[in-house]
Scaffold this active site. Sequence first.
Site, PDB file in Angstrom:
ATOM      1  N   LYS A 205      42.262  43.363  61.645  1.00 38.99           N
ATOM      2  CA  LYS A 205      42.499  43.162  63.010  1.00 38.99           C
ATOM      3  C   LYS A 205      42.286  44.582  63.901  1.00 38.99           C
ATOM      4  CE  LYS A 205      46.377  41.398  63.679  1.00 38.99           C
ATOM      5  NZ  LYS A 205      47.870  41.054  63.419  1.00 38.99           N
TER       6      LYS A 205
ATOM      7  N   ARG B 268      51.844  46.198  64.543  1.00 35.16           N
ATOM      8  CA  ARG B 268      51.535  44.877  63.612  1.00 35.16           C
ATOM      9  C   ARG B 268      50.681  45.094  62.590  1.00 35.16           C
ATOM     10  NH1 ARG B 268      49.292  40.797  68.363  1.00 35.16           N
ATOM     11  NH2 ARG B 268      49.976  39.385  66.769  1.00 35.16           N
TER      12      ARG B 268
ATOM     13  N   GLY C 278      50.931  35.350  58.790  1.00 35.61           N
ATOM     14  CA  GLY C 278      52.388  35.267  58.562  1.00 35.61           C
ATOM     15  C   GLY C 278      52.929  35.867  57.328  1.00 35.61           C
TER      16      GLY C 278
ATOM     17  N   MET D   3      52.634  39.103  56.489  1.00 36.16           N
ATOM     18  CA  MET D   3      53.381  40.554  56.492  1.00 36.16           C
ATOM     19  C   MET D   3      54.002  40.638  57.930  1.00 36.16           C
ATOM     20  SD  MET D   3      50.507  42.853  54.804  1.00 36.16           S
ATOM     21  CE  MET D   3      49.241  42.150  55.621  1.00 36.16           C
TER      22      MET D   3
ATOM     23  N   ARG E 155      38.899  37.244  65.712  1.00 40.25           N
ATOM     24  CA  ARG E 155      38.472  37.261  64.118  1.00 40.25           C
ATOM     25  C   ARG E 155      37.548  36.156  63.778  1.00 40.25           C
ATOM     26  NH1 ARG E 155      44.647  35.950  62.127  1.00 40.25           N
ATOM     27  NH2 ARG E 155      44.795  33.839  63.320  1.00 40.25           N
TER      28      ARG E 155
ATOM     29  N   HIS F 239      42.365  17.117  27.702  1.00 38.53           N
ATOM     30  CA  HIS F 239      41.217  15.917  27.322  1.00 38.53           C
ATOM     31  C   HIS F 239      41.392  15.110  28.903  1.00 38.53           C
ATOM     32  CE1 HIS F 239      39.842  11.905  26.468  1.00 38.53           C
ATOM     33  NE2 HIS F 239      39.265  12.405  25.536  1.00 38.53           N
TER      34      HIS F 239
ATOM     35  N   SER G  91      23.533  27.959  23.942  1.00 40.79           N
ATOM     36  CA  SER G  91      24.057  27.332  25.115  1.00 40.79           C
ATOM     37  C   SER G  91      25.675  27.634  24.900  1.00 40.79           C
ATOM     38  CB  SER G  91      24.162  25.656  25.156  1.00 40.79           C
ATOM     39  OG  SER G  91      25.000  25.272  26.166  1.00 40.79           O
TER      40      SER G  91
ATOM     41  N   CYS H 110      27.438  25.441  29.108  1.00 43.45           N
ATOM     42  CA  CYS H 110      27.874  23.968  29.216  1.00 43.45           C
ATOM     43  C   CYS H 110      29.150  23.871  29.147  1.00 43.45           C
ATOM     44  CB  CYS H 110      27.208  22.970  28.054  1.00 43.45           C
ATOM     45  SG  CYS H 110      27.541  23.551  26.453  1.00 43.45           S
TER      46      CYS H 110
ATOM     47  N   TYR I 277      20.070  28.281  32.996  1.00 45.77           N
ATOM     48  CA  TYR I 277      20.751  27.257  33.616  1.00 45.77           C
ATOM     49  C   TYR I 277      22.183  27.215  33.461  1.00 45.77           C
ATOM     50  CZ  TYR I 277      20.988  25.022  29.050  1.00 45.77           C
ATOM     51  OH  TYR I 277      21.298  24.594  27.661  1.00 45.77           O
TER      52      TYR I 277
END
Length: 903
Positions: free
Chosen positions: A28, A97, A106, A108, A341, A457, A787, A855, A875
């Site tokens: 701000k 502020r 909202g 603080m 902003r 799972h 991997s 992976c 990769y």
Amino acid sequence: MSENKDVQKFVYDFTEGNKELKDLLGGKGANLAEMTNLGLPVPPGFTITTEACKVYLDSGAEPAALRDEVSAHLGALETRMGKKLGQADDPLLVSVRSGAKFSMPGMMDTVLNIGLSDASVVGLAAQAGDERFAWDSYRRLIQMFGKTVLGVDGELFEEALEAAKDAKGVKVDVDLDAGDLKKLVEEFKKIVARDAGRDFPQDAREQMDLAINAVFDSWNTDRAKLYRRQERIPGDLGTAVNVCSMVFGNLGPDSGTGVAFTRDPASGHQGVYGDYLQNAQGEDVVAGIRNTVPLAELESIDKQSYDQLLAIMETLETHYKDLCDIEFTIERGHLWMLQTRVGKRTAGAAFRIATQLVDQGLIDEAEALQRVNGAQLAQLMFPRFDDTARTQRLGRGIAASPGAAVGKAVFDSYTAVKWSRSGEKVILIRRETNPDDLDGMIAAEGILTSRGGKTSHAAVVARGMGKTCVCGAEEIEVDTKRRRLTVGDIVVEEGDIVSVDGSTGKVYLGEVPVVPSPVVEYFEGRMHAGADDADELVAAVHRIMAYADRVRRLRVRANADSAEDALRARRFGAQGIGLCRTEHMFLGERREMVEKLILADTDQERETALEQLLPLQKADFIELFEAMDGLPVTVRLLDPPLHEFLPDITELSVRVALAEARKDANENDLRLLQAVHKLHEQNPMLGLRGVRLGLVIPGLFAMQVRAIAEAAAARKNAKGDPRAEIMIPLVGTVQELEIVREEADRVIAEVQAATGTDLKLKIGTMIELPRAALTAGQIAEAAEFFSFGTNDLTQTVWGFSRDDVEASFFTAYLEKGIFGVSPFETIDKDGVGSLVKSAVAAGRATRPDLKLGICGEHGGDPESVHFFHEAGLDYVSCSPFRIPVARLEAGRAAAGARASDSR
């Protein structure tokens, strides 16, 4: 002679800062300074830095020099405004502020109208020519100050305000006149004196100093800390404090306040977007005291201010090169800019705006790529429930795999498959799933479990298939025997319709309408860019994805276990398969053959079982290699413990006991029970699995290697281009890998000789144990690729059982700030990540051409993809539906690295 030292500066006038100083001045304050420097009409003021807040929070007291610096800047402000803070006849009023580096709306505290007192309220009324306005402002100050600074319960002020309206016979605050408000001020002061143990301060400077400290303190409120954890905002940044001269939109019909956006934050379309409210202060808009009007109506209310506002909006968007969110006030025809902003936007708007700005020449493609992210793309890919629909919520669990699914409740996989084949859409509901449920999971529209977490799972498999999944819905009691679930007095029988929202974790009774995703249709080749709104979005996604693919270094593969998954992955842009889990090929009707292998007492029985499995495995691999023709396919040999292929020990024990009681014992069940007891382990994930199976069960891995090699040979002879890679799981020492590799090389040579084909099959391993990572240099002597299995690596580094800990104590860890995010969701860079980096370095020191990939579940996590880019992997591999996310983030990582290098 003493040496002069630089004195730390804690206060900056709005004329001294700029938008690049967000770390110091907060968002701000930095933007107020930037607008001031642009010559825009900003009320004068100054900013106390985040460094002052850090000193205050660390020591419990403000910096020694802060008071004098504030006094000097306040004096300059008073001179400029021609009035003093709180002076009786013509008071300067200020707002205090918060303003952290990252927006925390909202979270603080803010206090307005500081400087009003019993004396100055009379002077303000005289200067404004509006007694009601002055007393209403004083009432607001006492209410805000009492709650925010002095810790008075805000409900006490609200009750007094309601009582005043009741006594007057009115419904809204604006119908209270000056006399009513004077009485209310006296009542508010009594509340403060009684509940705060002190009188409301009449000294204006005391008000301001106490308010500044209250804003500092608000950085560590519970709500602020919770918000930071959710948004992954560091807790040590602190907040700046902005002291700004007050301007008033509640001085009559020629005054007002509003919010404006330079583009529609919902769609990204250009136009006039925002709200305006005449004769009001900013908090009136937020509180909804009166209905606002569309910003476009300001043109007929105050054309001069409207035209000036639109010109400023264009200036700000061009300057910030982005959508801007603006707060403004008009005070008797004079426009003031209170805040700007870079505005928050929907995922769709983010992609549209990024490409629009490229077309306007404001940003280049590299910057456009940085303006979007994988989380936004994921939101666009999954179907969603219609937010406007009426719903009846059943419960809420963990949002494990995004999407919106509707279907009939079923409680076992057999029914799920049966009903699905009959054309029914079903939701598979279980306490928890296991590999036996795979068919049902495939058949189902979505999965709901009452147990488990994001890496259970159900969650892992569902994400791999792109299925909607909610796990750990503990308030839902699942009764599989009676085929129903209950939540309190509500009972859902099998066949009843339920709706599952995998994006929020919510579960609903009945059918909730679903909105489809055009972005998925685009990735699957069923939709192309055109003229309507959905096609505009698809065109924007296409352009940004194309650029990401051009610049990324990381290749993206898929975790896929079947030809169907592989083909879907190719459509989504996969450049190969990084993980094919062969255990999924041993389920269903093949389970009986696996049971025979486990129960084999002789070499002949075992070889017979393996011979029966070989052609089935080979056929699977032929289909897979054909689907991924010309691309690498990494096949992981059997990994899970064998007990997963046998019946549940409790159910089997009961079955055997009942049969014995009837004197009708089944010989096969008895043998199975003996095998289950023999294979039972306290922690099977740390027992007989992975490479250990290949070393203990003769011929098992040889059969799989032979199936892979024969399938590759068959594809080559059919003029295909198979590029198979064999991955040995759970290796902890190079000796394990050497033994298995020797056997694999022998089998591959036999297949080459028998088929007359030249097979170049790479053999590598998963790095999923800490010891493997620590001895990666040795293991690389026998491995052509690594991997990283970061699921198990995270488990073994942390000592966590991933199927249990999320449900048992992860919530507490997240709430206490021990975790900012689950280490199973985003890679733990300091612990697991350091092992990955050291293994990369050691492996490549031994074998410079070592191929490196990942992976685990982290392969599709946006933040983790950036880490893997930095770590030097070749990769990432992830579930098919996360491939576009990984492609996008790999491009963002490369573009970000280039931008850093250029600086």
